[in-house]
Design a protein around this motif. Structure first.
Motif, PDB file in Angstrom:
ATOM      1  N   GLN A  34      -9.638  -1.131  25.903  1.00  0.00           N
ATOM      2  CA  GLN A  34      -8.946  -0.102  25.137  1.00  0.00           C
ATOM      3  C   GLN A  34      -7.739   0.467  25.872  1.00  0.00           C
ATOM      4  O   GLN A  34      -6.972   1.235  25.315  1.00  0.00           O
ATOM      5  N   ALA A  35      -7.577   0.132  27.154  1.00  0.00           N
ATOM      6  CA  ALA A  35      -6.481   0.700  27.942  1.00  0.00           C
ATOM      7  C   ALA A  35      -5.411  -0.356  28.192  1.00  0.00           C
ATOM      8  O   ALA A  35      -5.708  -1.529  28.354  1.00  0.00           O
ATOM      9  N   ARG A  36      -4.167   0.078  28.226  1.00  0.00           N
ATOM     10  CA  ARG A  36      -3.068  -0.846  28.429  1.00  0.00           C
ATOM     11  C   ARG A  36      -2.398  -0.587  29.782  1.00  0.00           C
ATOM     12  O   ARG A  36      -2.353   0.528  30.264  1.00  0.00           O
ATOM     13  N   ASN A  37      -1.891  -1.632  30.376  1.00  0.00           N
ATOM     14  CA  ASN A  37      -1.075  -1.486  31.574  1.00  0.00           C
ATOM     15  C   ASN A  37       0.194  -2.292  31.309  1.00  0.00           C
ATOM     16  O   ASN A  37       0.234  -3.493  31.544  1.00  0.00           O
ATOM     17  N   VAL A  38       1.213  -1.636  30.772  1.00  0.00           N
ATOM     18  CA  VAL A  38       2.408  -2.347  30.348  1.00  0.00           C
ATOM     19  C   VAL A  38       3.649  -1.598  30.826  1.00  0.00           C
ATOM     20  O   VAL A  38       3.748  -0.387  30.695  1.00  0.00           O
ATOM     21  N   ILE A  39       4.589  -2.328  31.368  1.00  0.00           N
ATOM     22  CA  ILE A  39       5.836  -1.716  31.832  1.00  0.00           C
ATOM     23  C   ILE A  39       6.903  -1.828  30.753  1.00  0.00           C
ATOM     24  O   ILE A  39       7.564  -0.856  30.414  1.00  0.00           O
ATOM     25  N   GLY A  40       7.087  -3.013  30.202  1.00  0.00           N
ATOM     26  CA  GLY A  40       8.025  -3.210  29.103  1.00  0.00           C
ATOM     27  C   GLY A  40       9.482  -3.083  29.487  1.00  0.00           C
ATOM     28  O   GLY A  40       9.836  -2.664  30.590  1.00  0.00           O
ATOM     29  N   ASP A  41      10.346  -3.476  28.566  1.00  0.00           N
ATOM     30  CA  ASP A  41      11.787  -3.378  28.801  1.00  0.00           C
ATOM     31  C   ASP A  41      12.225  -1.939  29.021  1.00  0.00           C
ATOM     32  O   ASP A  41      13.101  -1.669  29.855  1.00  0.00           O
ATOM     33  N   ARG A  42      11.631  -1.022  28.289  1.00  0.00           N
ATOM     34  CA  ARG A  42      11.994   0.384  28.476  1.00  0.00           C
ATOM     35  C   ARG A  42      11.690   0.835  29.909  1.00  0.00           C
ATOM     36  O   ARG A  42      12.471   1.547  30.533  1.00  0.00           O
ATOM     37  N   GLY A  43      10.554   0.415  30.429  1.00  0.00           N
ATOM     38  CA  GLY A  43      10.208   0.760  31.804  1.00  0.00           C
ATOM     39  C   GLY A  43      11.203   0.197  32.804  1.00  0.00           C
ATOM     40  O   GLY A  43      11.564   0.860  33.788  1.00  0.00           O
ATOM     41  N   LEU A  44      11.666  -1.028  32.579  1.00  0.00           N
ATOM     42  CA  LEU A  44      12.666  -1.616  33.474  1.00  0.00           C
ATOM     43  C   LEU A  44      13.997  -0.883  33.371  1.00  0.00           C
ATOM     44  O   LEU A  44      14.724  -0.747  34.367  1.00  0.00           O
ATOM     45  N   GLU A  45      14.338  -0.412  32.191  1.00  0.00           N
ATOM     46  CA  GLU A  45      15.575   0.360  32.046  1.00  0.00           C
ATOM     47  C   GLU A  45      15.495   1.676  32.820  1.00  0.00           C
ATOM     48  O   GLU A  45      16.457   2.084  33.482  1.00  0.00           O
ATOM     49  N   VAL A  46      14.336   2.327  32.756  1.00  0.00           N
ATOM     50  CA  VAL A  46      14.147   3.557  33.526  1.00  0.00           C
ATOM     51  C   VAL A  46      14.183   3.242  35.023  1.00  0.00           C
ATOM     52  O   VAL A  46      14.765   3.992  35.820  1.00  0.00           O
ATOM     53  N   LEU A  47      13.570   2.147  35.400  1.00  0.00           N
ATOM     54  CA  LEU A  47      13.590   1.722  36.805  1.00  0.00           C
ATOM     55  C   LEU A  47      15.021   1.512  37.286  1.00  0.00           C
ATOM     56  O   LEU A  47      15.393   1.935  38.390  1.00  0.00           O
ATOM     57  N   ALA A  48      15.838   0.865  36.473  1.00  0.00           N
ATOM     58  CA  ALA A  48      17.229   0.602  36.838  1.00  0.00           C
ATOM     59  C   ALA A  48      18.032   1.883  36.993  1.00  0.00           C
ATOM     60  O   ALA A  48      18.947   1.963  37.827  1.00  0.00           O
ATOM     61  N   GLN A  49      17.682   2.898  36.208  1.00  0.00           N
ATOM     62  CA  GLN A  49      18.402   4.171  36.279  1.00  0.00           C
ATOM     63  C   GLN A  49      17.928   5.047  37.435  1.00  0.00           C
ATOM     64  O   GLN A  49      18.718   5.786  38.024  1.00  0.00           O
ATOM     65  N   GLY A 101      15.323  -6.079  29.478  1.00  0.00           N
ATOM     66  CA  GLY A 101      14.926  -5.378  30.690  1.00  0.00           C
ATOM     67  C   GLY A 101      15.523  -5.989  31.941  1.00  0.00           C
ATOM     68  O   GLY A 101      15.947  -5.278  32.857  1.00  0.00           O
ATOM     69  N   LEU A 102      15.586  -7.326  32.002  1.00  0.00           N
ATOM     70  CA  LEU A 102      16.124  -7.993  33.187  1.00  0.00           C
ATOM     71  C   LEU A 102      17.615  -7.715  33.354  1.00  0.00           C
ATOM     72  O   LEU A 102      18.097  -7.534  34.478  1.00  0.00           O
ATOM     73  N   SER A 103      18.356  -7.694  32.268  1.00  0.00           N
ATOM     74  CA  SER A 103      19.798  -7.410  32.344  1.00  0.00           C
ATOM     75  C   SER A 103      20.037  -5.999  32.873  1.00  0.00           C
ATOM     76  O   SER A 103      20.900  -5.780  33.731  1.00  0.00           O
ATOM     77  N   ALA A 104      19.262  -5.029  32.372  1.00  0.00           N
ATOM     78  CA  ALA A 104      19.393  -3.655  32.858  1.00  0.00           C
ATOM     79  C   ALA A 104      19.029  -3.561  34.331  1.00  0.00           C
ATOM     80  O   ALA A 104      19.707  -2.878  35.114  1.00  0.00           O
ATOM     81  N   LEU A 105      17.976  -4.252  34.708  1.00  0.00           N
ATOM     82  CA  LEU A 105      17.523  -4.232  36.100  1.00  0.00           C
ATOM     83  C   LEU A 105      18.601  -4.782  37.036  1.00  0.00           C
ATOM     84  O   LEU A 105      18.891  -4.195  38.082  1.00  0.00           O
ATOM     85  N   ALA A 106      19.190  -5.919  36.658  1.00  0.00           N
ATOM     86  CA  ALA A 106      20.205  -6.549  37.510  1.00  0.00           C
ATOM     87  C   ALA A 106      21.403  -5.633  37.724  1.00  0.00           C
ATOM     88  O   ALA A 106      21.942  -5.540  38.830  1.00  0.00           O
ATOM     89  N   GLN A 107      21.805  -4.940  36.686  1.00  0.00           N
ATOM     90  CA  GLN A 107      22.976  -4.070  36.792  1.00  0.00           C
ATOM     91  C   GLN A 107      22.675  -2.751  37.499  1.00  0.00           C
ATOM     92  O   GLN A 107      23.556  -2.178  38.141  1.00  0.00           O
ATOM     93  N   GLY A 108      21.418  -2.292  37.419  1.00  0.00           N
ATOM     94  CA  GLY A 108      21.083  -0.997  38.007  1.00  0.00           C
ATOM     95  C   GLY A 108      20.556  -1.068  39.423  1.00  0.00           C
ATOM     96  O   GLY A 108      20.758  -0.139  40.207  1.00  0.00           O
TER      97      GLY A 108
END
Length: 597
Positions: free
Chosen positions: A327-342, A372-379
């Motif tokens: 019932q529990a999720r462990n997901v980072i997702g593209d949004r998480g990578l965008e926050v990581l990049a920022q 997510g990968l594009s945001a990560l590379a630039q950030g």
């Protein structure tokens, strides 16, 4: 000209004593290897002053050869089973026994105080012999993804090795009989700095013993444990005032009680297993100081990841996962990578594992893709290591990595085999730009799906990987022509792993001959013949060739039965030791008469 004068001329006028002093400052093994080839004097100086050795496969040489050349060795790292064993692709009985090495270590190597065994079969008797022979001087013992031993063997180490500073057991398969080994360690050791039994099934762990270790070992800086209730560790955390890294534990009791947990103030690396949203506030007080965060086994959704990552501006190492725990999720997702990049501009290492998800994703929020990968590379332009499973990828995302990630030394990407139609295949142009832009790459892995990379793209990999020393290629290329085009490049490639490709035995053999620096080849999933005779095209002196026939494995966990088919495998490697003598029934040696001829 006398022998003594000739030696001096060949040493370019450098005296033996001066040469030894200079050698001590050469730490890169490649520099050492090059220097040892200059002349006999330099070879001998290297042999006398070399302190650390890494043997990438235990069958490439013998313990006796090592002893005869490097008498003053202080540190040894020895690898056994091929890397594929981590994914259960290699038969359990393939080999990788540490016993002959332990025997030699016990009798020789007076200066040896640090041992690291990886993916090897270690017996309790091996640990007993080691503890008796080296117990007074052994400072570091790492049993890394090893198997074959029990807590009885660990008890020998804990009782006899009282100077040990590092005891590392992560991901080892250990038979647990009792928890006395940890109690003995707590009673006998006062200098321990690192204790790691993370990702093991050691459950008979006493929180009192951990607390005693923290009280007695005032230099303890890192401890990673198996599942142990966090609330039981309150006393340990209070005593471990010098602790900088903690990993493991578990949250099994009422969430409101965890407010009493206070982690040590010096922590800079944290990985709390099964941490959920209610437990996250434990990390908040020092999140801004964290340099490493392990979220592989937490129970957080995408928004939880974002909330935590935003509080960690100094993060340099991050490990993530995306999977569902019932019932529990462990997901980072593209949004998480965008926050990581920022938020995390200092990030140097990022690993996103797939995990063991048995269910389909219920939504697209948790998936990682080109966005997510594009945001990560630039950030995060300081990235040096990137390993990621993606649900979708485009040429533009790979090009972004090649454009911005100039410090990247290690890149690994796996395209998940989901049902979505990937509209931007093949990825030839993206791979070309990535490799041309990331000139520091030393390790490269690309696992796609049919149509993901053409023969032209495979040729690009060979052409633009001048410094890559290890490579994994999965589901790439269209025919042997692409493989042969690839093999005309990669001048530094020493280890090549290939999975699920369409190449023939002869194509693989010819490619192995063309790759001038190749020392190791592992292949699974290829155009296998009944005899493997076409592989004999790469037979040559000192080159072991082994076949692991196709096999079927039945896994029954008590709830369901799963049948897994493993295609045939090829393992080939250079060896000064000749054909090994401990072949199991699951391995067929090829052309042993040519070895050492």
């Amino acid at each position: 000209m006398g022998t003594k004068n000739l030696s001096r001329v060949m040493s370019f006028g450098i005296s033996d004593e001066a040469l030894k002093c200079v050698m001590k400052y050469l730490n890169d093994p490649r520099d050492r290897d090059a220097v040892s080839l200059v002349c006999r004097s330099w070879y001998e100086a290297d042999a006398l002053t070399r302190q650390h050795i890494v043997i990438a496969l235990c069958y490439t040489t013998t313990p006796d050869r090592l002893k005869r050349r490097f008498k003053n060795l202080q540190s040894l790292k020895l690898k056994g089973k091929p890397r594929a064993a981590m994914f259960n692709l290699i038969p359990e009985d393939w080999g990788g026994y540490v016993t002959p090495w332990i025997k030699e270590i016990a009798e020789a190597f007076d200066c040896l105080n640090s041992l690291h065994f990886r993916r090897m079969i270690v017996k309790d008797t091996d640990l007993e012999v080691l503890a008796q022979a080296r117990g007074r001087v052994l400072q570091s013992l790492k049993l890394d993804k090893c198997s074959g031993f029990s807590t009885d063997g660990l008890r020998h180490v804990a009782r006899s090795c009282r100077c040990i500073r590092i005891l590392f057991l992560e991901e080892s398969s250990i038979v647990e009989k009792d928890g006395e080994w940890l109690h003995d360690l707590a009673l006998n050791n006062t200098v321990l700095e690192v204790l790691n039994f993370y990702m093991t099934e050691l459950m008979k762990i006493s929180a009192q013993d951990l607390e005693l270790i923290a009280e007695n070992c005032r230099s303890l800086v890192s401890i990673k444990i198996s599942d142990c209730e966090i609330l039981d560790l309150v006393g340990f955390f209070r005593a471990a005032t010098t602790l900088e890294e903690f990993g493991g534990g578990s949250f099994n009791k009422q969430p409101d009680r965890y407010s009493i947990v206070t982690l040590p103030p010096r922590l800079r690396s944290v990985g709390l297993s099964y941490m959920g949203r209610n437990e996250m506030p434990i990390v908040f007080p020092f999140a801004s100081l964290l340099k490493k965060l392990d979220l592989l086994y937490v129970l957080l959704d995408t928004e939880d990841h974002c909330q935590l990552i935003q509080r960690c501006p100094n993060l340099e190492i991050l490990e993530l996962c995306f999977l569902y725990y019932e019932q529990a999720r462990n997901v980072i997702g593209d949004r998480g990578l965008e926050v990581l990049a920022q938020s995390c501009k200092k990030l140097k290492r990022l690993r996103i594992e797939r995990g063991a998800d048995d269910q389909e994703m219920e939504d697209e929020q948790g998936l990682v893709s080109q966005r997510g990968l594009s945001a990560l590379a630039q950030g995060c332009i300081e990235l040096e290591y990137l390993a990621v499973y993606v649900s979708d990828i485009t040429n533009a995302a790979l090009e972004a990595i090649g454009t911005y990630s100039k410090n990247l030394c290690d890149f690994r990407l796996v395209l998940l085999d989901r049902e979505e139609r990937i509209t931007d295949l093949p990825l030839d142009n993206g791979v070309q730009v990535l490799l041309r832009g990331c000139e520091k790459l030393r390790r490269f892995a690309l696992y796609l799906r049919p149509g993901g990379l053409t023969n032209v793209g495979l040729g690009y990999i060979g052409q633009y990987s001048p410094n890559v020393r290890w490579m994994l290629l999965g589901c790439v290329g269209e025919s042997d022509d692409g493989l042969l085009a690839f093999s005309t490049g990669c001048p530094s490639l020493q280890k090549l792993e290939v999975r699920d490709c369409c190449f023939s035995e002869r194509g693989l053999a010819l490619a192995a001959l063309r790759l001038v620096s190749l020392r190791y080849l592992w292949v699974q999933g290829y155009g296998a013949s009944a005899t493997g005779n076409d592989l004999l095209a790469m037979a040559r002196p000192f080159w072991n060739i082994e076949l692991i026939p196709a096999r079927r494995i039945v896994i029954n966990d008590g709830q369901r039965e799963e049948i897994i088919d493993h295609p045939a495998q090829i393992l080939a490697y250079y060896s000064l030791a000749g054909p090994r003598t401990d072949y199991s029934d699951s391995v067929i040696p090829l052309a042993p008469s040519l070895i050492n001829s």
